[in-house]
Design an enzyme around this catalytic site. Sequence first.
Site, PDB file in Angstrom:
ATOM      1  N   ASP A 178       0.849  -1.186   0.000  1.00  0.00           N
ATOM      2  CA  ASP A 178       0.000   0.000   0.000  1.00  0.00           C
ATOM      3  C   ASP A 178       0.893   1.248   0.000  1.00  0.00           C
ATOM      4  OD1 ASP A 178      -3.220   0.543   0.973  1.00  0.00           O
ATOM      5  OD2 ASP A 178      -1.801   2.207   1.114  1.00  0.00           O
ATOM      6  N   GLY A 227     -15.844   2.627   3.586  1.00  0.00           N
ATOM      7  CA  GLY A 227     -14.601   3.367   3.393  1.00  0.00           C
ATOM      8  C   GLY A 227     -13.827   2.971   2.161  1.00  0.00           C
ATOM      9  N   GLN A 228     -14.527   2.466   1.139  1.00  0.00           N
ATOM     10  CA  GLN A 228     -13.827   2.068  -0.089  1.00  0.00           C
ATOM     11  C   GLN A 228     -13.507   3.299  -0.933  1.00  0.00           C
ATOM     12  OE1 GLN A 228     -15.975  -0.719  -2.578  1.00  0.00           O
ATOM     13  NE2 GLN A 228     -14.216  -1.073  -3.920  1.00  0.00           N
ATOM     14  N   HIS A 241     -10.193  -5.168  -3.601  1.00  0.00           N
ATOM     15  CA  HIS A 241      -8.890  -5.420  -2.984  1.00  0.00           C
ATOM     16  C   HIS A 241      -9.078  -5.813  -1.536  1.00  0.00           C
ATOM     17  CE1 HIS A 241      -9.907  -1.150  -2.589  1.00  0.00           C
ATOM     18  NE2 HIS A 241      -9.310  -1.178  -1.396  1.00  0.00           N
TER      19      HIS A 241
HETATM   20  P1  5GP Z   1      -9.731   1.446   0.193  1.00  0.00           P
HETATM   21  O1  5GP Z   1      -9.952   2.673   1.024  1.00  0.00           O
HETATM   22  O2  5GP Z   1     -10.356   1.591  -1.176  1.00  0.00           O
HETATM   23  O3  5GP Z   1     -10.133   0.182   0.886  1.00  0.00           O
HETATM   24  O4  5GP Z   1      -8.171   1.328   0.028  1.00  0.00           O
HETATM   25  C1  5GP Z   1      -7.467   1.816  -1.059  1.00  0.00           C
HETATM   26  C2  5GP Z   1      -6.008   1.717  -0.692  1.00  0.00           C
HETATM   27  O5  5GP Z   1      -5.246   1.871  -1.861  1.00  0.00           O
HETATM   28  C3  5GP Z   1      -5.554   2.788   0.303  1.00  0.00           C
HETATM   29  O6  5GP Z   1      -5.013   2.159   1.459  1.00  0.00           O
HETATM   30  C4  5GP Z   1      -4.515   3.577  -0.482  1.00  0.00           C
HETATM   31  O7  5GP Z   1      -3.412   3.993   0.313  1.00  0.00           O
HETATM   32  C5  5GP Z   1      -4.090   2.601  -1.560  1.00  0.00           C
HETATM   33  N1  5GP Z   1      -3.675   3.222  -2.805  1.00  0.00           N
HETATM   34  C6  5GP Z   1      -4.330   4.190  -3.493  1.00  0.00           C
HETATM   35  N2  5GP Z   1      -3.677   4.503  -4.615  1.00  0.00           N
HETATM   36  C7  5GP Z   1      -2.565   3.714  -4.651  1.00  0.00           C
HETATM   37  C8  5GP Z   1      -1.487   3.589  -5.587  1.00  0.00           C
HETATM   38  O8  5GP Z   1      -1.415   4.252  -6.628  1.00  0.00           O
HETATM   39  N3  5GP Z   1      -0.528   2.674  -5.282  1.00  0.00           N
HETATM   40  C9  5GP Z   1      -0.583   1.916  -4.146  1.00  0.00           C
HETATM   41  N4  5GP Z   1       0.428   1.041  -3.940  1.00  0.00           N
HETATM   42  N5  5GP Z   1      -1.588   1.997  -3.260  1.00  0.00           N
HETATM   43  C10 5GP Z   1      -2.573   2.904  -3.506  1.00  0.00           C
END
Ligand code: 5GP
Length: 115
Positions: free
Chosen positions: A31, A94-95, A101
Amino acid sequence: MTQDCIFCKIVAGEIPAKLVYQDEQVTVFHDIDPRAPVHVLIIPNRHIASLTAVGDEDAAAVGRLLTVAGQVAQLTGVAETGYRVTVNVGRDGGQAVYHLHAHLLGGRRLSWPPG
Ligand code: 5GP
Ligand code: ZN
Protein backbone atom coordinates in the site's frame (compact mmCIF):
# COMPACT_ATOMS: atom_id res chain seq x y z
CA MET A 1 -8.64 -3.60 -18.26
CA THR A 2 -10.96 -0.83 -17.18
CA GLN A 3 -9.80 2.63 -18.25
CA ASP A 4 -8.66 4.99 -15.54
CA CYS A 5 -8.57 2.29 -12.87
CA ILE A 6 -5.28 2.69 -10.99
CA PHE A 7 -5.25 -0.92 -9.84
CA CYS A 8 -5.80 -2.21 -13.38
CA LYS A 9 -2.81 -0.07 -14.36
CA ILE A 10 -0.71 -1.58 -11.57
CA VAL A 11 -1.64 -5.08 -12.78
CA ALA A 12 -0.61 -4.07 -16.31
CA GLY A 13 2.65 -2.55 -15.06
CA GLU A 14 1.66 0.92 -16.30
CA ILE A 15 1.87 2.44 -12.81
CA PRO A 16 4.79 1.42 -10.61
CA ALA A 17 4.13 -0.47 -7.40
CA LYS A 18 6.23 -2.46 -4.97
CA LEU A 19 5.09 -5.90 -6.04
CA VAL A 20 5.15 -8.72 -3.51
CA TYR A 21 3.62 -11.46 -5.63
CA GLN A 22 1.82 -11.91 -8.93
CA ASP A 23 0.27 -14.85 -10.75
CA GLU A 24 -2.32 -15.27 -13.46
CA GLN A 25 -5.19 -14.45 -11.11
CA VAL A 26 -4.00 -12.02 -8.44
CA THR A 27 -1.44 -9.29 -7.78
CA VAL A 28 -0.07 -8.29 -4.37
CA PHE A 29 1.71 -4.98 -3.70
CA HIS A 30 2.58 -2.67 -0.85
CA ASP A 31 0.00 0.00 0.00
CA ILE A 32 1.30 3.47 -0.92
CA ASP A 33 0.13 4.82 2.47
CA PRO A 34 0.83 2.00 4.94
CA ARG A 35 -1.21 1.99 8.15
CA ALA A 36 0.79 -0.78 9.79
CA PRO A 37 4.36 -2.13 9.54
CA VAL A 38 3.01 -4.65 7.03
CA HIS A 39 0.26 -3.30 4.76
CA VAL A 40 -0.20 -4.94 1.40
CA LEU A 41 -3.11 -5.07 -1.03
CA ILE A 42 -4.22 -8.27 -2.73
CA ILE A 43 -6.28 -7.73 -5.87
CA PRO A 44 -7.75 -9.83 -8.67
CA ASN A 45 -6.04 -9.09 -11.98
CA ARG A 46 -9.41 -8.82 -13.68
CA HIS A 47 -11.36 -5.68 -12.83
CA ILE A 48 -14.17 -6.29 -10.32
CA ALA A 49 -15.53 -3.05 -8.83
CA SER A 50 -16.23 -4.31 -5.32
CA LEU A 51 -17.20 -7.34 -3.27
CA THR A 52 -20.81 -6.57 -4.14
CA ALA A 53 -19.99 -7.00 -7.83
CA VAL A 54 -18.44 -10.46 -7.37
CA GLY A 55 -20.30 -13.06 -9.42
CA ASP A 56 -20.16 -16.84 -9.55
CA GLU A 57 -17.71 -16.56 -12.46
CA ASP A 58 -15.27 -14.82 -10.09
CA ALA A 59 -15.23 -17.62 -7.50
CA ALA A 60 -11.81 -18.95 -8.51
CA ALA A 61 -10.14 -15.52 -8.44
CA VAL A 62 -11.71 -14.56 -5.10
CA GLY A 63 -10.73 -17.92 -3.62
CA ARG A 64 -7.22 -17.39 -4.92
CA LEU A 65 -7.17 -13.92 -3.34
CA LEU A 66 -7.78 -15.34 0.15
CA THR A 67 -5.43 -18.27 -0.40
CA VAL A 68 -2.63 -15.91 -1.40
CA ALA A 69 -3.40 -13.65 1.59
CA GLY A 70 -2.45 -16.45 3.94
CA GLN A 71 0.71 -17.18 1.98
CA VAL A 72 1.72 -13.51 1.87
CA ALA A 73 1.25 -13.34 5.64
CA GLN A 74 3.95 -15.99 5.89
CA LEU A 75 6.12 -14.25 3.31
CA THR A 76 5.96 -10.92 5.16
CA GLY A 77 6.56 -12.47 8.57
CA VAL A 78 3.25 -11.76 10.29
CA ALA A 79 1.68 -15.23 10.14
CA GLU A 80 2.80 -16.14 13.66
CA THR A 81 2.02 -12.83 15.37
CA GLY A 82 -1.27 -12.40 13.53
CA TYR A 83 -2.78 -10.02 11.05
CA ARG A 84 -6.05 -8.80 9.61
CA VAL A 85 -7.49 -9.16 6.11
CA THR A 86 -10.07 -6.49 5.36
CA VAL A 87 -12.27 -5.68 2.40
CA ASN A 88 -13.78 -2.20 2.50
CA VAL A 89 -17.01 -1.93 0.53
CA GLY A 90 -18.82 1.20 -0.58
CA ARG A 91 -19.19 4.57 1.09
CA ASP A 92 -19.84 3.43 4.64
CA GLY A 93 -17.18 0.75 4.33
CA GLY A 94 -14.60 3.37 3.39
CA GLN A 95 -13.83 2.07 -0.09
CA ALA A 96 -11.79 4.62 -2.05
CA VAL A 97 -10.61 2.52 -5.01
CA TYR A 98 -13.31 0.69 -6.95
CA HIS A 99 -11.25 -2.32 -7.95
CA LEU A 100 -11.78 -5.13 -5.43
CA HIS A 101 -8.89 -5.42 -2.98
CA ALA A 102 -8.14 -7.02 0.34
CA HIS A 103 -5.91 -5.17 2.79
CA LEU A 104 -3.51 -7.33 4.76
CA LEU A 105 -2.35 -5.49 7.89
CA GLY A 106 0.04 -6.75 10.51
CA GLY A 107 3.16 -6.11 12.52
CA ARG A 108 1.36 -4.27 15.32
CA ARG A 109 -1.60 -4.92 17.60
CA LEU A 110 -4.77 -3.97 15.73
CA SER A 111 -7.76 -2.60 17.61
CA TRP A 112 -11.26 -4.00 17.29
CA PRO A 113 -13.75 -2.97 16.09
CA PRO A 114 -12.31 -0.78 13.33
CA GLY A 115 -13.40 2.86 13.50
P1 5GP B 1 -9.73 1.45 0.19
O1 5GP B 1 -9.95 2.67 1.02
O2 5GP B 1 -10.36 1.59 -1.18
O3 5GP B 1 -10.13 0.18 0.89
O4 5GP B 1 -8.17 1.33 0.03
C1 5GP B 1 -7.47 1.82 -1.06
C2 5GP B 1 -6.01 1.72 -0.69
O5 5GP B 1 -5.25 1.87 -1.86
C3 5GP B 1 -5.55 2.79 0.30
O6 5GP B 1 -5.01 2.16 1.46
C4 5GP B 1 -4.51 3.58 -0.48
O7 5GP B 1 -3.41 3.99 0.31
C5 5GP B 1 -4.09 2.60 -1.56
N1 5GP B 1 -3.68 3.22 -2.81
C6 5GP B 1 -4.33 4.19 -3.49
N2 5GP B 1 -3.68 4.50 -4.61
C7 5GP B 1 -2.56 3.71 -4.65
C8 5GP B 1 -1.49 3.59 -5.59
O8 5GP B 1 -1.41 4.25 -6.63
N3 5GP B 1 -0.53 2.67 -5.28
C9 5GP B 1 -0.58 1.92 -4.15
N4 5GP B 1 0.43 1.04 -3.94
N5 5GP B 1 -1.59 2.00 -3.26
C10 5GP B 1 -2.57 2.90 -3.51
ZN1 ZN C 1 -9.49 -2.12 -12.13
